[in-house]
Scaffold this motif. Structure first.
Motif, PDB file in Angstrom:
ATOM      1  N   VAL A 162      13.291 -18.243 -25.311  1.00  0.00           N
ATOM      2  CA  VAL A 162      12.778 -17.328 -26.336  1.00  0.00           C
ATOM      3  C   VAL A 162      12.315 -18.144 -27.532  1.00  0.00           C
ATOM      4  O   VAL A 162      13.044 -18.999 -28.032  1.00  0.00           O
ATOM      5  CB  VAL A 162      13.863 -16.326 -26.803  1.00  0.00           C
ATOM      6  N   VAL A 163      11.083 -17.866 -27.983  1.00  0.00           N
ATOM      7  CA  VAL A 163      10.567 -18.542 -29.175  1.00  0.00           C
ATOM      8  C   VAL A 163      10.007 -17.516 -30.149  1.00  0.00           C
ATOM      9  O   VAL A 163       9.622 -16.406 -29.765  1.00  0.00           O
ATOM     10  CB  VAL A 163       9.465 -19.580 -28.847  1.00  0.00           C
ATOM     11  N   LEU A 164       9.974 -17.905 -31.406  1.00  0.00           N
ATOM     12  CA  LEU A 164       9.362 -17.115 -32.465  1.00  0.00           C
ATOM     13  C   LEU A 164       8.167 -17.898 -32.972  1.00  0.00           C
ATOM     14  O   LEU A 164       8.295 -19.059 -33.352  1.00  0.00           O
ATOM     15  CB  LEU A 164      10.353 -16.896 -33.614  1.00  0.00           C
ATOM     16  N   THR A 165       6.992 -17.272 -32.948  1.00  0.00           N
ATOM     17  CA  THR A 165       5.816 -17.902 -33.543  1.00  0.00           C
ATOM     18  C   THR A 165       5.521 -17.190 -34.849  1.00  0.00           C
ATOM     19  O   THR A 165       5.663 -15.964 -34.946  1.00  0.00           O
ATOM     20  CB  THR A 165       4.575 -17.824 -32.624  1.00  0.00           C
ATOM     21  N   THR A 166       5.130 -17.950 -35.850  1.00  0.00           N
ATOM     22  CA  THR A 166       4.711 -17.381 -37.130  1.00  0.00           C
ATOM     23  C   THR A 166       3.407 -18.037 -37.530  1.00  0.00           C
ATOM     24  O   THR A 166       3.171 -19.220 -37.239  1.00  0.00           O
ATOM     25  CB  THR A 166       5.773 -17.604 -38.237  1.00  0.00           C
ATOM     26  N   TYR A 167       2.558 -17.264 -38.186  1.00  0.00           N
ATOM     27  CA  TYR A 167       1.251 -17.780 -38.579  1.00  0.00           C
ATOM     28  C   TYR A 167       0.588 -16.813 -39.545  1.00  0.00           C
ATOM     29  O   TYR A 167       0.995 -15.659 -39.679  1.00  0.00           O
ATOM     30  CB  TYR A 167       0.360 -18.005 -37.354  1.00  0.00           C
ATOM     31  N   TYR A 168      -0.432 -17.311 -40.224  1.00  0.00           N
ATOM     32  CA  TYR A 168      -1.261 -16.474 -41.084  1.00  0.00           C
ATOM     33  C   TYR A 168      -2.541 -16.134 -40.347  1.00  0.00           C
ATOM     34  O   TYR A 168      -3.094 -16.967 -39.636  1.00  0.00           O
ATOM     35  CB  TYR A 168      -1.626 -17.198 -42.380  1.00  0.00           C
ATOM     36  N   ILE A 169      -2.987 -14.909 -40.520  1.00  0.00           N
ATOM     37  CA  ILE A 169      -4.289 -14.477 -40.015  1.00  0.00           C
ATOM     38  C   ILE A 169      -5.222 -14.335 -41.211  1.00  0.00           C
ATOM     39  O   ILE A 169      -4.909 -13.621 -42.166  1.00  0.00           O
ATOM     40  CB  ILE A 169      -4.205 -13.108 -39.296  1.00  0.00           C
ATOM     41  N   LYS A 170      -6.344 -15.008 -41.142  1.00  0.00           N
ATOM     42  CA  LYS A 170      -7.392 -14.820 -42.145  1.00  0.00           C
ATOM     43  C   LYS A 170      -8.403 -13.859 -41.533  1.00  0.00           C
ATOM     44  O   LYS A 170      -9.034 -14.171 -40.529  1.00  0.00           O
ATOM     45  CB  LYS A 170      -8.058 -16.141 -42.508  1.00  0.00           C
ATOM     46  N   ASP A 171      -8.512 -12.680 -42.116  1.00  0.00           N
ATOM     47  CA  ASP A 171      -9.417 -11.633 -41.635  1.00  0.00           C
ATOM     48  C   ASP A 171     -10.668 -11.671 -42.494  1.00  0.00           C
ATOM     49  O   ASP A 171     -10.688 -11.188 -43.625  1.00  0.00           O
ATOM     50  CB  ASP A 171      -8.719 -10.273 -41.731  1.00  0.00           C
ATOM     51  N   GLU A 172     -11.711 -12.280 -41.949  1.00  0.00           N
ATOM     52  CA  GLU A 172     -12.980 -12.424 -42.682  1.00  0.00           C
ATOM     53  C   GLU A 172     -13.662 -11.082 -42.887  1.00  0.00           C
ATOM     54  O   GLU A 172     -14.279 -10.850 -43.923  1.00  0.00           O
ATOM     55  CB  GLU A 172     -13.919 -13.374 -41.933  1.00  0.00           C
ATOM     56  N   THR A 173     -13.561 -10.201 -41.923  1.00  0.00           N
ATOM     57  CA  THR A 173     -14.255  -8.918 -41.981  1.00  0.00           C
ATOM     58  C   THR A 173     -13.680  -8.018 -43.069  1.00  0.00           C
ATOM     59  O   THR A 173     -14.421  -7.409 -43.847  1.00  0.00           O
ATOM     60  CB  THR A 173     -14.189  -8.205 -40.615  1.00  0.00           C
ATOM     61  N   ARG A 174     -12.365  -7.932 -43.126  1.00  0.00           N
ATOM     62  CA  ARG A 174     -11.718  -7.052 -44.100  1.00  0.00           C
ATOM     63  C   ARG A 174     -11.307  -7.777 -45.379  1.00  0.00           C
ATOM     64  O   ARG A 174     -10.776  -7.153 -46.293  1.00  0.00           O
ATOM     65  CB  ARG A 174     -10.524  -6.354 -43.462  1.00  0.00           C
ATOM     66  N   GLY A 175     -11.535  -9.084 -45.419  1.00  0.00           N
ATOM     67  CA  GLY A 175     -11.253  -9.861 -46.617  1.00  0.00           C
ATOM     68  C   GLY A 175      -9.789  -9.885 -47.009  1.00  0.00           C
ATOM     69  O   GLY A 175      -9.454  -9.702 -48.181  1.00  0.00           O
ATOM     70  N   ARG A 176      -8.911 -10.124 -46.039  1.00  0.00           N
ATOM     71  CA  ARG A 176      -7.493 -10.182 -46.360  1.00  0.00           C
ATOM     72  C   ARG A 176      -6.778 -11.159 -45.432  1.00  0.00           C
ATOM     73  O   ARG A 176      -7.273 -11.494 -44.362  1.00  0.00           O
ATOM     74  CB  ARG A 176      -6.845  -8.816 -46.290  1.00  0.00           C
ATOM     75  N   ASN A 177      -5.600 -11.574 -45.884  1.00  0.00           N
ATOM     76  CA  ASN A 177      -4.752 -12.468 -45.104  1.00  0.00           C
ATOM     77  C   ASN A 177      -3.440 -11.753 -44.828  1.00  0.00           C
ATOM     78  O   ASN A 177      -2.936 -11.028 -45.688  1.00  0.00           O
ATOM     79  CB  ASN A 177      -4.472 -13.768 -45.864  1.00  0.00           C
ATOM     80  N   THR A 178      -2.886 -11.953 -43.635  1.00  0.00           N
ATOM     81  CA  THR A 178      -1.606 -11.351 -43.296  1.00  0.00           C
ATOM     82  C   THR A 178      -0.724 -12.376 -42.612  1.00  0.00           C
ATOM     83  O   THR A 178      -1.207 -13.277 -41.933  1.00  0.00           O
ATOM     84  CB  THR A 178      -1.762 -10.124 -42.374  1.00  0.00           C
ATOM     85  N   LEU A 179       0.578 -12.237 -42.809  1.00  0.00           N
ATOM     86  CA  LEU A 179       1.554 -13.069 -42.116  1.00  0.00           C
ATOM     87  C   LEU A 179       1.932 -12.335 -40.839  1.00  0.00           C
ATOM     88  O   LEU A 179       2.233 -11.147 -40.857  1.00  0.00           O
ATOM     89  CB  LEU A 179       2.784 -13.275 -43.004  1.00  0.00           C
ATOM     90  N   ARG A 180       1.918 -13.040 -39.717  1.00  0.00           N
ATOM     91  CA  ARG A 180       2.213 -12.441 -38.412  1.00  0.00           C
ATOM     92  C   ARG A 180       3.322 -13.202 -37.723  1.00  0.00           C
ATOM     93  O   ARG A 180       3.576 -14.368 -38.019  1.00  0.00           O
ATOM     94  CB  ARG A 180       0.976 -12.476 -37.506  1.00  0.00           C
ATOM     95  N   SER A 181       3.924 -12.561 -36.745  1.00  0.00           N
ATOM     96  CA  SER A 181       4.928 -13.218 -35.909  1.00  0.00           C
ATOM     97  C   SER A 181       4.918 -12.605 -34.525  1.00  0.00           C
ATOM     98  O   SER A 181       4.492 -11.462 -34.341  1.00  0.00           O
ATOM     99  CB  SER A 181       6.320 -13.096 -36.540  1.00  0.00           C
ATOM    100  N   SER A 182       5.379 -13.388 -33.556  1.00  0.00           N
ATOM    101  CA  SER A 182       5.527 -12.921 -32.177  1.00  0.00           C
ATOM    102  C   SER A 182       6.792 -13.521 -31.600  1.00  0.00           C
ATOM    103  O   SER A 182       7.135 -14.658 -31.904  1.00  0.00           O
ATOM    104  CB  SER A 182       4.350 -13.374 -31.312  1.00  0.00           C
ATOM    105  N   ILE A 183       7.472 -12.750 -30.777  1.00  0.00           N
ATOM    106  CA  ILE A 183       8.619 -13.272 -30.036  1.00  0.00           C
ATOM    107  C   ILE A 183       8.233 -13.302 -28.566  1.00  0.00           C
ATOM    108  O   ILE A 183       7.645 -12.387 -28.064  1.00  0.00           O
ATOM    109  CB  ILE A 183       9.877 -12.395 -30.229  1.00  0.00           C
TER     110      ILE A 183
END
Length: 96
Positions: free
Chosen positions: A75-96
């Motif tokens: 089991v791993v946890l990934t974390t990253y930022y998404i830069k959304d060029e279309t909507r002009g925003r950044n979000t922090l994301r994660s997946s297990i």
């Protein structure tokens, strides 16, 4: 953690934010697990069927600051930022 696994996981995450993949229910269905769940920026939870039937946001997005943390032997946890060029925003994301 093996670098090959980290690269494979990143490749899958990048496919998930790729606008061509997101526009195709068939291709998206190939990469999302059957038990896939996501909490969107709205706070609403989506599953694989929701994404394939209702569609997903089609934005130009890119992944930054990608990290992987081992939680258990398989089991791993990934974390990253998404830069959304279309909507002009950044979000922090994660997946297990």
């Amino acid at each position: 953690m093996a670098e090959g696994l980290k690269a494979e996981l990143r490749e899958l995450e990048e496919a998930n934010v790729n606008i061509e993949v997101r526009a195709s229910a068939e291709r998206l269905g190939e990469i999302l697990a059957d038990d896939f769940r996501e909490i969107g920026s709205s706070g609403i939870m989506f599953n694989k069927e929701d994404c394939l039937v209702d569609g997903v946001v089609l934005s130009e997005m890119s992944i930054h600051n990608y990290e992987v943390e081992q939680l258990a032997p398989d089991v791993v946890l990934t974390t990253y930022y998404i830069k959304d060029e279309t909507r002009g925003r950044n979000t922090l994301r994660s997946s297990i």
